[in-house]
Write an enzyme that holds these catalytic residues in place. Structure first.
Site, PDB file in Angstrom:
ATOM      1  N   SER A 110       0.980  -1.219   0.250  1.00  0.00           N
ATOM      2  CA  SER A 110       0.068   0.145   0.178  1.00  0.00           C
ATOM      3  C   SER A 110       0.904   1.711  -0.104  1.00  0.00           C
ATOM      4  CB  SER A 110      -1.107  -0.019   1.216  1.00  0.00           C
ATOM      5  OG  SER A 110      -2.117   0.668   1.670  1.00  0.00           O
ATOM      6  N   HIS A 125      -7.991  -5.525  -0.211  1.00  0.00           N
ATOM      7  CA  HIS A 125      -6.763  -4.766  -0.073  1.00  0.00           C
ATOM      8  C   HIS A 125      -5.677  -5.335   0.742  1.00  0.00           C
ATOM      9  CE1 HIS A 125      -3.972  -1.264  -0.301  1.00  0.00           C
ATOM     10  NE2 HIS A 125      -4.009  -1.190   0.658  1.00  0.00           N
ATOM     11  N   ASP A 126      -6.893  -5.737   2.229  1.00  0.00           N
ATOM     12  CA  ASP A 126      -6.043  -5.566   3.734  1.00  0.00           C
ATOM     13  C   ASP A 126      -5.462  -7.362   3.468  1.00  0.00           C
ATOM     14  OD1 ASP A 126      -6.087  -4.004   5.078  1.00  0.00           O
ATOM     15  OD2 ASP A 126      -8.154  -4.872   5.960  1.00  0.00           O
ATOM     16  N   ARG A 148     -11.958   6.283   9.445  1.00  0.00           N
ATOM     17  CA  ARG A 148     -11.358   4.615   9.592  1.00  0.00           C
ATOM     18  C   ARG A 148     -12.382   4.021   9.414  1.00  0.00           C
ATOM     19  NH1 ARG A 148      -6.738   1.633   9.583  1.00  0.00           N
ATOM     20  NH2 ARG A 148      -7.094  -0.370  11.089  1.00  0.00           N
ATOM     21  N   ASP A 184      -8.531  -7.060  -4.976  1.00  0.00           N
ATOM     22  CA  ASP A 184      -8.305  -5.405  -4.585  1.00  0.00           C
ATOM     23  C   ASP A 184      -8.223  -4.830  -4.741  1.00  0.00           C
ATOM     24  OD1 ASP A 184      -6.966  -2.759  -3.409  1.00  0.00           O
ATOM     25  OD2 ASP A 184      -4.615  -3.723  -3.731  1.00  0.00           O
TER      26      ASP A 184
END
Lengths: 371, 203
Positions: free
Chosen positions: A147, A346-347, A217, A313
């Site tokens: 990232s 993405h995580d 967040r 992602d």
């Protein structure tokens, strides 16, 4: 386990910043694991993402959770600390001990808050370079990160190519798309819309912009997951109840999950840091110092590179990562590419993805053997 | 040492490649050909492979490999980036053999292409006598599970090269481990070579 260390850098000469202005005598907080060998050729620089920090493989002092990449970095892990000397610094602008908005400005003895200069990814890399110099390392064996960490890797390859033997940029991009910028802007606006933000001067106030940061967040967290993962994990399941409440409480599990993510985040992260670091990501364009040419940006690069992307992602999709591969291919570089199939979005680079681990391990170990 | 005597197809391919050449092996499998060429010809090698398990094997061997598809990902390379491209036993499994061949001669100065020869007499005999799709050591799949989409004969390949204005420089005979200059279609090759192997180029 590694102790947190803090070093003051740029003591004699200030670090000049892309946006004008400079930082002198700034602090960098970092951790190291393993030992630097006699040849000083076994160092791996790990670059953290937006809300990451230097606690890559040791327990976090605030959350008490394992390091954010403790599945990857450690003894006998894919990045084996029996073999490699791993360095992980907190970026400047961060909030875990490196100089950033919540630290004291030596010029006036007060927190920087929004007096902190707007910094770029390249500034962060220049600061990291001073740390590497301080540690007496001339050539880093491997620079890696996912990232924003991947952006730092790309910037290293462009700015200090002669210092990087190999690199693993993961789930990243050469610049932010309009969609990426839009999501970051949503986060920043939610922080600044919180009256407790107080134009950034909340450090001595009882009221801190916890709501704003928490919403930021929550929004970001959605972008880290895929639709499939959210659906299979939560679906339309209700939270501790059998029927709808017809209220605005957290009826659905996904609502409760996001609220939890938001609430716990504010304990460990500074709202102003969030503003500064997301800004740096939006400004990032590795070609910008080279008249917009990616070929020019990497023309001095000689490193061996592995690019990694994840199928689900959508924040830094495979297409963006393949763009990087294409540039490296055009330059005839030793580049490898692998796309890991997963529904974790993405995580994924922070989660238990055995095929991802296998690729990193295979690349790093074989590259080290051929050193 | 002549590599051509090695008990492998690799030796014949290695014989076509000079020392220190830059080489891309498209459909590089577990990277063993690239490793072989690295050892004997000191090549600067790259691989492309569609099967991720094999990509992992390449990475662990220190071979630079792109997880990719010959049909779609060769476009990413600039003209004549490599001295040699290699496509062994993959042409018949591509969606568009014609564009793959065009891409190979675009990205490299010379291309080495091998494929199962569907004109081999045993295949003809199998169709003629048994009325069944041929299954052999080189063509090991049954018709319903084969990844092969476009079978061709040595003569078909030669015709396609002509159509695409691709020059055939050399031909290989893998069963006899022999390389020779190409001088047009040949009855013996098309009947008796189980595998067609050619060195081609296009300026």
């Amino acid at each position: 386990m590694s102790e947190n260390k803090i070093v003051t850098l740029a003591e004699n000469e200030p670090l000049n910043l892309d946006g004008g202005g400079s930082l002198s005598k700034f602090k960098t907080a970092y951790t190291t694991y393993g030992k630097l060998n006699d040849k000083k050729n076994n160092s791996i620089l790990v670059c953290h993402a937006l809300t990451g920090d230097q606690y890559v493989a040791s327990d976090h002092p605030i959350t008490k959770k394992h390091g954010w990449w403790s599945m990857v970095v450690g003894p006998d892990k894919p990045i084996d600390t029996n073999k490699f000397f791993v360095i992980c610094p907190n970026v400047i602008g961060g909030c875990m001990g490196s100089t950033g908005p919540k630290e004291i400005n030596p010029e006036n003895g007060k927190e920087f808050a929004t007096d902190f200069p707007v910094i770029t990814i390249a500034d962060m890399v220049r600061a990291q370079k001073l740390l590497i110099d301080y540690l007496g390392i001339e050539k880093i064996f491997c620079v890696t990160g996912g990232s924003m960490g991947g952006m730092l890797v790309l910037e290293w390859l462009s700015k200090f190519p002669e210092m990087v033997h190999s690199a693993v940029p993961i789930a990243t991009a050469t610049n932010h798309s309009a969609q990426n910028i839009a999501l970051n802007e949503l986060a920043r606006q939610s922080i600044m819309a919180d009256p407790n933000w107080q134009s950034g001067n909340y450090y001595h106030s009882d009221k801190k912009p916890m709501k704003g940061l928490s919403v930021a967040r929550m929004a970001a967290h959605i972008s880290y997951l895929s639709k499939e993962a959210l659906q299979s994990k939560f679906g339309r399941n209700l939270q501790d109840k059998n029927s709808l409440d017809y209220s605005f409480d957290a009826d659905f599990q996904i609502e409760s999950y996001l609220r939890h993510q938001g609430f716990t985040f504010v304990d460990r992260f500074d709202a102003n840091s969030y503003l500064y670091i997301t800004r740096a990501m939006d400004y990032f364009d590795v070609s910008s110092a080279n008249n917009g040419s990616l070929i020019e940006a990497f023309k001095k690069t000689q490193s061996k590179i592995l690019c990694v992307s994840f199928t689900s992602d959508w924040l830094y999709p495979t297409s963006e990562n393949k763009k990087i591969v294409k540039v490296f291919n055009s330059l005839g570089l030793n580049v490898s590419f692998i796309e890991i199939e997963t529904e974790n979005g993405h995580d994924s680079f922070l989660l238990d993805e055995p095929k991802f681990f296998e690729a990193i391990k295979g690349f790093i170990n074989s590259t080290f053997e051929n050193l | 040492m002549s590599l051509i005597n090695e008990n492998k197809d690799f030796g014949v391919i290695a014989e076509l490649i000079p020392n220190n050449a830059s080489v891309i092996d498209v459909g590089c499998n577990d990277g063993s050909l690239l490793e072989y060429l690295r050892e004997y010809k000191n090549i600067d090698g790259r691989g492309m492979e569609i099967d991720q398990k094999k990509v992992q094997l390449c990475l662990a061997k220190g071979i630079s490999v792109i997880e990719g598809d010959a049909d779609t990902d060769l476009y990413d390379y600039p003209d004549k980036l490599f001295d040699y491209s290699i496509l062994t036993y993959t042409l018949q499994a591509t969606k568009s053999p014609k564009t793959v061949m065009q891409q190979l001669v675009r990205i490299s100065k010379k291309a080495i292409i091998s494929f199962p020869n569907f004109g081999h007499w045993k295949i003809g005999a199998s169709l003629l006598l048994n009325r069944k799709m041929p299954v052999s050591k080189k063509l090991s799949y049954s018709w319903h599970e084969t990844p092969n989409l476009h079978f061709c004969t040595i003569n078909d390949f030669i015709d396609l090269c002509e159509e695409l204005e691709i020059k055939i420089e050399k031909k290989g005979d893998l069963s006899n481990k022999k390389l020779s200059n190409f001088s047009g279609k040949n009855f013996l090759d098309s009947y008796f070579n189980e595998v067609g192997l050619f060195l081609v180029s296009k300026d």
